[in-house]
Design a protein around this motif. Sequence first.
Motif, PDB file in Angstrom:
ATOM      1  N   PRO A   1       0.838  -1.215   0.000  1.00 22.68           N
ATOM      2  CA  PRO A   1       0.000   0.000   0.000  1.00 22.68           C
ATOM      3  C   PRO A   1       0.859   1.245   0.000  1.00 22.68           C
ATOM      4  O   PRO A   1       1.923   1.290   0.610  1.00 22.68           O
ATOM      5  N   SER A   2       0.385   2.255  -0.726  1.00 22.14           N
ATOM      6  CA  SER A   2       1.099   3.537  -0.758  1.00 22.14           C
ATOM      7  C   SER A   2       0.593   4.390   0.385  1.00 22.14           C
ATOM      8  O   SER A   2      -0.565   4.781   0.427  1.00 22.14           O
ATOM      9  N   THR A   3       1.477   4.667   1.321  1.00 20.18           N
ATOM     10  CA  THR A   3       1.114   5.450   2.501  1.00 20.18           C
ATOM     11  C   THR A   3       2.000   6.677   2.584  1.00 20.18           C
ATOM     12  O   THR A   3       3.174   6.648   2.202  1.00 20.18           O
ATOM     13  N   SER A   4       1.447   7.754   3.083  1.00 27.88           N
ATOM     14  CA  SER A   4       2.196   8.990   3.337  1.00 27.88           C
ATOM     15  C   SER A   4       2.233   9.201   4.837  1.00 27.88           C
ATOM     16  O   SER A   4       1.206   9.401   5.463  1.00 27.88           O
ATOM     17  N   ARG A   5       3.419   9.107   5.399  1.00 24.54           N
ATOM     18  CA  ARG A   5       3.564   9.168   6.843  1.00 24.54           C
ATOM     19  C   ARG A   5       3.717  10.601   7.310  1.00 24.54           C
ATOM     20  O   ARG A   5       4.366  11.419   6.668  1.00 24.54           O
ATOM     21  N   GLY A   6       3.148  10.880   8.431  1.00 24.11           N
ATOM     22  CA  GLY A   6       3.381  12.162   9.087  1.00 24.11           C
ATOM     23  C   GLY A   6       2.546  13.295   8.574  1.00 24.11           C
ATOM     24  O   GLY A   6       2.753  14.433   8.956  1.00 24.11           O
ATOM     25  N   VAL A   7       1.596  13.070   7.675  1.00 21.08           N
ATOM     26  CA  VAL A   7       0.776  14.148   7.134  1.00 21.08           C
ATOM     27  C   VAL A   7      -0.288  14.522   8.142  1.00 21.08           C
ATOM     28  O   VAL A   7      -1.144  13.716   8.485  1.00 21.08           O
ATOM     29  N   GLY A   8      -0.251  15.755   8.623  1.00 16.52           N
ATOM     30  CA  GLY A   8      -1.259  16.237   9.549  1.00 16.52           C
ATOM     31  C   GLY A   8      -1.154  15.652  10.933  1.00 16.52           C
ATOM     32  O   GLY A   8      -2.095  15.751  11.710  1.00 16.52           O
ATOM     33  N   VAL A   9      -0.038  15.031  11.326  1.00 14.33           N
ATOM     34  CA  VAL A   9       0.120  14.423  12.628  1.00 14.33           C
ATOM     35  C   VAL A   9       1.232  15.147  13.378  1.00 14.33           C
ATOM     36  O   VAL A   9       2.336  15.316  12.864  1.00 14.33           O
ATOM     37  N   LYS A  10       0.934  15.576  14.551  1.00 15.22           N
ATOM     38  CA  LYS A  10       1.923  16.264  15.363  1.00 15.22           C
ATOM     39  C   LYS A  10       2.845  15.263  16.043  1.00 15.22           C
ATOM     40  O   LYS A  10       2.406  14.170  16.410  1.00 15.22           O
ATOM     41  N   PRO A  11       4.097  15.592  16.208  1.00 14.24           N
ATOM     42  CA  PRO A  11       4.959  14.732  17.015  1.00 14.24           C
ATOM     43  C   PRO A  11       4.446  14.668  18.445  1.00 14.24           C
ATOM     44  O   PRO A  11       3.773  15.581  18.938  1.00 14.24           O
ATOM     45  N   ALA A  12       4.766  13.590  19.124  1.00 11.99           N
ATOM     46  CA  ALA A  12       4.252  13.394  20.475  1.00 11.99           C
ATOM     47  C   ALA A  12       4.790  14.433  21.440  1.00 11.99           C
ATOM     48  O   ALA A  12       4.112  14.848  22.378  1.00 11.99           O
ATOM     49  N   ASN A  13       6.034  14.878  21.232  1.00  8.52           N
ATOM     50  CA  ASN A  13       6.632  15.832  22.165  1.00  8.52           C
ATOM     51  C   ASN A  13       6.247  17.271  21.878  1.00  8.52           C
ATOM     52  O   ASN A  13       6.689  18.173  22.563  1.00  8.52           O
ATOM     53  N   ALA A  14       5.421  17.520  20.835  1.00  8.79           N
ATOM     54  CA  ALA A  14       5.043  18.888  20.502  1.00  8.79           C
ATOM     55  C   ALA A  14       3.831  19.353  21.287  1.00  8.79           C
ATOM     56  O   ALA A  14       3.498  20.521  21.258  1.00  8.79           O
ATOM     57  N   ARG A  15       3.150  18.433  21.982  1.00  9.23           N
ATOM     58  CA  ARG A  15       1.953  18.825  22.711  1.00  9.23           C
ATOM     59  C   ARG A  15       2.338  19.437  24.045  1.00  9.23           C
ATOM     60  O   ARG A  15       3.192  18.911  24.767  1.00  9.23           O
ATOM     61  N   SER A  16       1.665  20.512  24.369  1.00 11.48           N
ATOM     62  CA  SER A  16       1.931  21.178  25.651  1.00 11.48           C
ATOM     63  C   SER A  16       1.281  20.389  26.785  1.00 11.48           C
ATOM     64  O   SER A  16       0.201  19.816  26.626  1.00 11.48           O
ATOM     65  N   SER A  17       1.945  20.374  27.923  1.00 16.76           N
ATOM     66  CA  SER A  17       1.417  19.637  29.068  1.00 16.76           C
ATOM     67  C   SER A  17       0.193  20.308  29.665  1.00 16.76           C
ATOM     68  O   SER A  17      -0.591  19.666  30.359  1.00 16.76           O
ATOM     69  N   ASP A  18       0.027  21.631  29.410  1.00 18.10           N
ATOM     70  CA  ASP A  18      -1.133  22.351  29.955  1.00 18.10           C
ATOM     71  C   ASP A  18      -2.367  22.249  29.058  1.00 18.10           C
ATOM     72  O   ASP A  18      -3.436  22.699  29.443  1.00 18.10           O
ATOM     73  N   GLU A  19      -2.206  21.700  27.873  1.00 15.76           N
ATOM     74  CA  GLU A  19      -3.318  21.624  26.941  1.00 15.76           C
ATOM     75  C   GLU A  19      -4.324  20.575  27.412  1.00 15.76           C
ATOM     76  O   GLU A  19      -3.967  19.449  27.748  1.00 15.76           O
ATOM     77  N   GLN A  20      -5.610  20.960  27.444  1.00 18.93           N
ATOM     78  CA  GLN A  20      -6.666  20.070  27.881  1.00 18.93           C
ATOM     79  C   GLN A  20      -7.045  19.104  26.755  1.00 18.93           C
ATOM     80  O   GLN A  20      -7.113  19.497  25.587  1.00 18.93           O
ATOM     81  N   PRO A  21      -7.304  17.843  27.080  1.00 21.40           N
ATOM     82  CA  PRO A  21      -7.718  16.902  26.025  1.00 21.40           C
ATOM     83  C   PRO A  21      -9.105  17.251  25.514  1.00 21.40           C
ATOM     84  O   PRO A  21      -9.995  17.611  26.279  1.00 21.40           O
ATOM     85  N   HIS A  22      -9.260  17.168  24.218  1.00 26.32           N
ATOM     86  CA  HIS A  22     -10.553  17.448  23.598  1.00 26.32           C
ATOM     87  C   HIS A  22     -10.683  16.592  22.340  1.00 26.32           C
ATOM     88  O   HIS A  22      -9.688  16.318  21.652  1.00 26.32           O
ATOM     89  N   PRO A  23     -11.903  16.155  22.008  1.00 25.15           N
ATOM     90  CA  PRO A  23     -12.095  15.316  20.816  1.00 25.15           C
ATOM     91  C   PRO A  23     -12.069  16.147  19.544  1.00 25.15           C
ATOM     92  O   PRO A  23     -12.451  17.326  19.537  1.00 25.15           O
ATOM     93  N   LEU A  24     -11.605  15.551  18.472  1.00 27.44           N
ATOM     94  CA  LEU A  24     -11.611  16.212  17.181  1.00 27.44           C
ATOM     95  C   LEU A  24     -12.916  15.941  16.422  1.00 27.44           C
ATOM     96  O   LEU A  24     -13.517  16.857  15.867  1.00 27.44           O
TER      97      LEU A  24
END
Length: 498
Positions: free
Chosen positions: A40-63
């Motif tokens: 399968p042809s897959t494109s990795r990393g499109v629209g996905v943030k790295p795990a360490n880019a999220r701020s610890s103060d950011e509240q979880p919310h559904p997309l």
Amino acid sequence: MAKQPRTSYVCNECGSTSPQWYGKCPICNTYGSLIEQAPPSTSRGVGVKPANARSSDEQPHPLAALTFPEIIDGEEERWASGFGELDRVLGGGIVPGSLVLIGGDPGIGKSTLLLQTANLMSKHYRVLYVCGEESGKQVKLRASRLGVEGTKGELTSEEIEANGAAEVPKQLTVADGANLYVQAETDLEEILRELESLRPHVAVIDSIQTVYFPALTSAAGSVAQVRECTAALMKVAKREDITLLIVGHVTKEGAIAGPKVLEHLVDTVLYFEGDRFASHRLLRSTKNRFGATHEVGVFEMVDRGLREVDNPSELFVGDRQGMAPGTAIVVACEGTRPIVVELQALVSPTSYPSPRRAGTGIDYNRLTQILAVLEKRVGIPLSKLDAYVASAGGLNVSEPAVDLGMAIAIVASFRDRVVAPFTILIGEIGLGGQVRQVSQLELRLKEAAKLGFKRAIVPKGHQHFADLGMEIIPVGRVIDAIVAALPAETEVEDIEED
């Protein structure tokens, strides 16, 4: 440097994946079943943030996820298919936007059932019939034989000139079946374009093994093709709220080809089965997300197609007035439907070193178990006799509740006796010779009483029964059931007079 995806090999029988080709599948041990599948042809990393880019103060919310109170629901709506038996198996009707898979042996009547269903539903809904195994002329010829409206009549000269051909189907009004459209196509992209343009309420795919996706290199009917085509049809059906009725071929083992991955993608799996030399057909449900499973619908094949059988018990019960030795009447439950069936047994001296045991429409293992119980607990020397047991009409009655009727039929054939007329037998036989209780006993007795049976031999333990106008004889052992079912000649005359 990024790692290149590798080619994998998929088994055409069990769906397992292997990194290299083998002559025999290591999972199901089938020879020559591994087929190459492109990576399968897959494109990795499109629209996905790295795990360490999220701020610890950011509240979880559904997309896009919703909670149950946020989901807008409405009244449950089911569409009538035109066949009450089909609606019964589906749980009360067709659910809009659902995927229904129908499998069965070649020539059993799958296409006939769906073409008749499409014709009946076209009177109220817009229906698209996609035929991959026949041309439009062949489908029209079969529809004319089945009595589908709008398949006969001549075209006017204006219609021929407007369509540019002399063999264009007649343009019909809505009352004459103009809501039934036929497309002879196997290309998935063309079928998807037709679904998005026509937006039918119901679409029939006959069959999924003939549909192919040009982007895949594998042949039509392979695991990759069936999986990708079904997934693409499912996405369009869920998005446009289209009900899909899909025909699936079966393998020589009786399972739907695909393999099981096809059954996981759909909402409902139905099996259309029956003896090709008999007139009746059974429609069974093995998976249903919107209703109960193991329901059964009964049809009869006639010259104008399939016809519903309202009272299947009369179909599987012979002439009760002149019953022959070795016959017994039982009540089998198919889902929530009780069906009265006649069992026939024949016991004769063997001419072979080891006796033969044969069963038609019954479980062979239960037959051998009952023969052993009768020899050990009752003392009948069946180890030196051939035993043949069959159900009338070839109906499959493999549930334990028919054990007692099977045993009585064998004993009646051995003694050349006739079971007391108008007697029904219900019960499971244990290895100790005891008669065990069964489920839905009162439902079985009501069906027997409706057909005019006067006596019922049932297991002990059920004390409360409605007034059914029947004589209930509870028994605890097989020997007691034999005495009650095979009375003396004077007792038989008394029963017939009553």
